[in-house]
Scaffold this active site. Structure first.
Site, PDB file in Angstrom:
ATOM      1  N   LYS A  14       0.845  -1.201   0.000  1.00  0.00           N
ATOM      2  CA  LYS A  14       0.000   0.000   0.000  1.00  0.00           C
ATOM      3  C   LYS A  14       0.873   1.241   0.000  1.00  0.00           C
ATOM      4  O   LYS A  14       2.059   1.220   0.376  1.00  0.00           O
ATOM      5  CB  LYS A  14      -0.937   0.016   1.210  1.00  0.00           C
ATOM      6  CG  LYS A  14      -0.260   0.005   2.580  1.00  0.00           C
ATOM      7  CD  LYS A  14       0.154   1.370   3.114  1.00  0.00           C
ATOM      8  CE  LYS A  14       0.782   1.264   4.503  1.00  0.00           C
ATOM      9  NZ  LYS A  14       1.461   2.521   4.934  1.00  0.00           N
ATOM     10  N   PRO A  26       9.619  -4.599   0.306  1.00  0.00           N
ATOM     11  CA  PRO A  26      10.710  -4.306   1.243  1.00  0.00           C
ATOM     12  C   PRO A  26      10.171  -4.005   2.645  1.00  0.00           C
ATOM     13  O   PRO A  26       9.128  -3.355   2.795  1.00  0.00           O
ATOM     14  CB  PRO A  26      11.406  -3.077   0.637  1.00  0.00           C
ATOM     15  CG  PRO A  26      10.430  -2.492  -0.324  1.00  0.00           C
ATOM     16  CD  PRO A  26       9.572  -3.611  -0.803  1.00  0.00           C
ATOM     17  N   LEU A  83       5.343   0.369   3.452  1.00  0.00           N
ATOM     18  CA  LEU A  83       4.495  -0.198   2.400  1.00  0.00           C
ATOM     19  C   LEU A  83       3.516  -1.246   2.923  1.00  0.00           C
ATOM     20  O   LEU A  83       2.717  -1.793   2.149  1.00  0.00           O
ATOM     21  CB  LEU A  83       5.365  -0.811   1.292  1.00  0.00           C
ATOM     22  CG  LEU A  83       6.304   0.164   0.573  1.00  0.00           C
ATOM     23  CD1 LEU A  83       7.185  -0.584  -0.433  1.00  0.00           C
ATOM     24  CD2 LEU A  83       5.524   1.263  -0.134  1.00  0.00           C
ATOM     25  N   GLY A  84       3.582  -1.543   4.208  1.00  0.00           N
ATOM     26  CA  GLY A  84       2.579  -2.414   4.830  1.00  0.00           C
ATOM     27  C   GLY A  84       2.714  -3.888   4.533  1.00  0.00           C
ATOM     28  O   GLY A  84       1.724  -4.627   4.656  1.00  0.00           O
ATOM     29  N   GLY A  90       4.064  -6.562   6.090  1.00  0.00           N
ATOM     30  CA  GLY A  90       3.697  -7.489   7.163  1.00  0.00           C
ATOM     31  C   GLY A  90       2.205  -7.490   7.442  1.00  0.00           C
ATOM     32  O   GLY A  90       1.597  -8.540   7.640  1.00  0.00           O
ATOM     33  N   SER A  91       1.599  -6.301   7.428  1.00  0.00           N
ATOM     34  CA  SER A  91       0.149  -6.199   7.646  1.00  0.00           C
ATOM     35  C   SER A  91      -0.617  -6.858   6.507  1.00  0.00           C
ATOM     36  O   SER A  91      -1.639  -7.515   6.725  1.00  0.00           O
ATOM     37  CB  SER A  91      -0.255  -4.731   7.764  1.00  0.00           C
ATOM     38  OG  SER A  91       0.298  -4.137   8.911  1.00  0.00           O
ATOM     39  N   SER A  92      -0.128  -6.674   5.282  1.00  0.00           N
ATOM     40  CA  SER A  92      -0.787  -7.277   4.127  1.00  0.00           C
ATOM     41  C   SER A  92      -0.693  -8.798   4.182  1.00  0.00           C
ATOM     42  O   SER A  92      -1.664  -9.499   3.878  1.00  0.00           O
ATOM     43  CB  SER A  92      -0.170  -6.758   2.830  1.00  0.00           C
ATOM     44  OG  SER A  92      -0.883  -7.228   1.707  1.00  0.00           O
ATOM     45  N   ASP A 143      -2.924  -1.316  10.331  1.00  0.00           N
ATOM     46  CA  ASP A 143      -3.055  -1.332   8.867  1.00  0.00           C
ATOM     47  C   ASP A 143      -3.764  -2.582   8.341  1.00  0.00           C
ATOM     48  O   ASP A 143      -4.194  -2.606   7.181  1.00  0.00           O
ATOM     49  CB  ASP A 143      -1.677  -1.256   8.199  1.00  0.00           C
ATOM     50  CG  ASP A 143      -1.061   0.134   8.296  1.00  0.00           C
ATOM     51  OD1 ASP A 143      -1.761   1.070   8.707  1.00  0.00           O
ATOM     52  OD2 ASP A 143       0.131   0.272   7.963  1.00  0.00           O
TER      53      ASP A 143
END
Length: 292
Positions: free
Chosen positions: A16, A99, A104-105, A107-109, A141
């Site tokens: 993201k 990365p 860019l999120g 781990g949450s994604s 997130d």
């Protein structure tokens, strides 16, 4: 990376961008109230699953430096298993392309993809809101990725409403540094008094800003330099708490031209914005594959 067996099922986990990020206040519990435009982009991790019938959850590829049980993907599977009461288990592998430490999120994604995929594969039957309610326990997130569309976020990032974002391409640059999010949120010079939006939209929030980037630039000169370099091609902005910075382009050709120039100096990505998460209709897709 560990070898992934051919029978393992792959599911995408997109990154993201925060196209705009404003901190409106610091709460008494230490959390920050924020407003942000979240946009999905076509840069993906891939999460692989192999189902088990013994109830065990096995994480083959935890993020470097942490145990399997601490990994967000493992915690997501464990949380869903507990909440649903399923007797099923799973083995999980992550193929990381997003990365880490970039805002860019990733781990949450990954955690969101675990919740969505296993909800379908384990036939837990949770709806989208129920999964989002589980996801926020893992990180602020995570609900956005389950929400699955461009969103205007409030609260700590968990109060989401759909927002129209024009179709755009993005060039994302990853400076050679890892930004510590906690250090930025606790920084004494962090701006925490942006005025809340009344009628937020892609147009009314222009020009976009990121209330975190000034202190990140101060603490991490590598991010400041990347921002300066990318600003030569448009209105550059940092995403999240950094370290990645990005610039938008109306066409693939323009984005590729920018990418060719900045990729000589930086780890960079030329990627398209996504209107919807690839797993938005996962229940139908899994149902079709199992019945066909």
């Amino acid at each position: 990376m560990a070898d992934i067996p051919g029978k393992a099922l792959p599911f995408p986990a997109p990154a993201k961008l925060n196209l705009d990020l404003r901190i409106t206040r610091r709460r008494e519990d230490g959390y920050h109230e924020l407003e942000s435009i979240f946009c999905l982009i076509g840069l993906y991790d891939t999460v692989y699953f192999s189902l088990r019938d013994d109830g065990k959850i096995i994480m083959h590829t935890p993020v470097e430096g942490i145990t399997s049980e601490q990994d967000l993907a493992y915690r997501a599977a464990d949380l869903l298993q507990t909440a649903s009461g399923t007797k099923s288990g799973v083995e999980i592998w992550l193929d990381k392309n997003i990365p880490t430490g970039g805002g860019l999120g990733g781990g949450s994604s990954d955690a969101a993809t675990v919740l969505m995929a296993l909800n379908a594969l384990w036939k837990c039957g949770f709806d989208r809101q129920a999964l989002m309610d589980l996801g926020v326990k893992l990180g602020a997130d995570v609900p956005f990725f389950i929400f699955g569309r461009s969103a205007f976020a409030k609260g700590i990032g968990e109060k989401l409403t759909e927002i129209d974002v024009p179709k755009q391409w993005y060039v994302v640059v990853k400076p050679p540094v890892h930004v510590a999010t906690g250090k930025i949120f606790s920084h004494p010079r962090l701006t925490r008094n942006s005025k809340p939006s009344i009628m937020p939209s892609f147009q009314t929030l222009q020009p976009f800003q990121n209330d975190m980037q000034a202190v990140v630039f101060e603490e991490y000169p590598e991010v400041w330099q990347a921002y300066l370099d990318l600003s030569a091609y448009g209105n550059a902005l940092m995403t999240g708490s950094g370290a990645c910075v990005f610039v938008s382009a109306e066409s693939k050709e323009k984005a590729e031209n920018i990418y060719r120039q900045v990729s000589e100096k930086y780890e960079a990505y030329c990627i398209e914005g996504l209107g919807v998460h690839p797993l938005f209709h996962i229940d139908e897709k899994v149902g079709e594959s199992s019945s066909g």
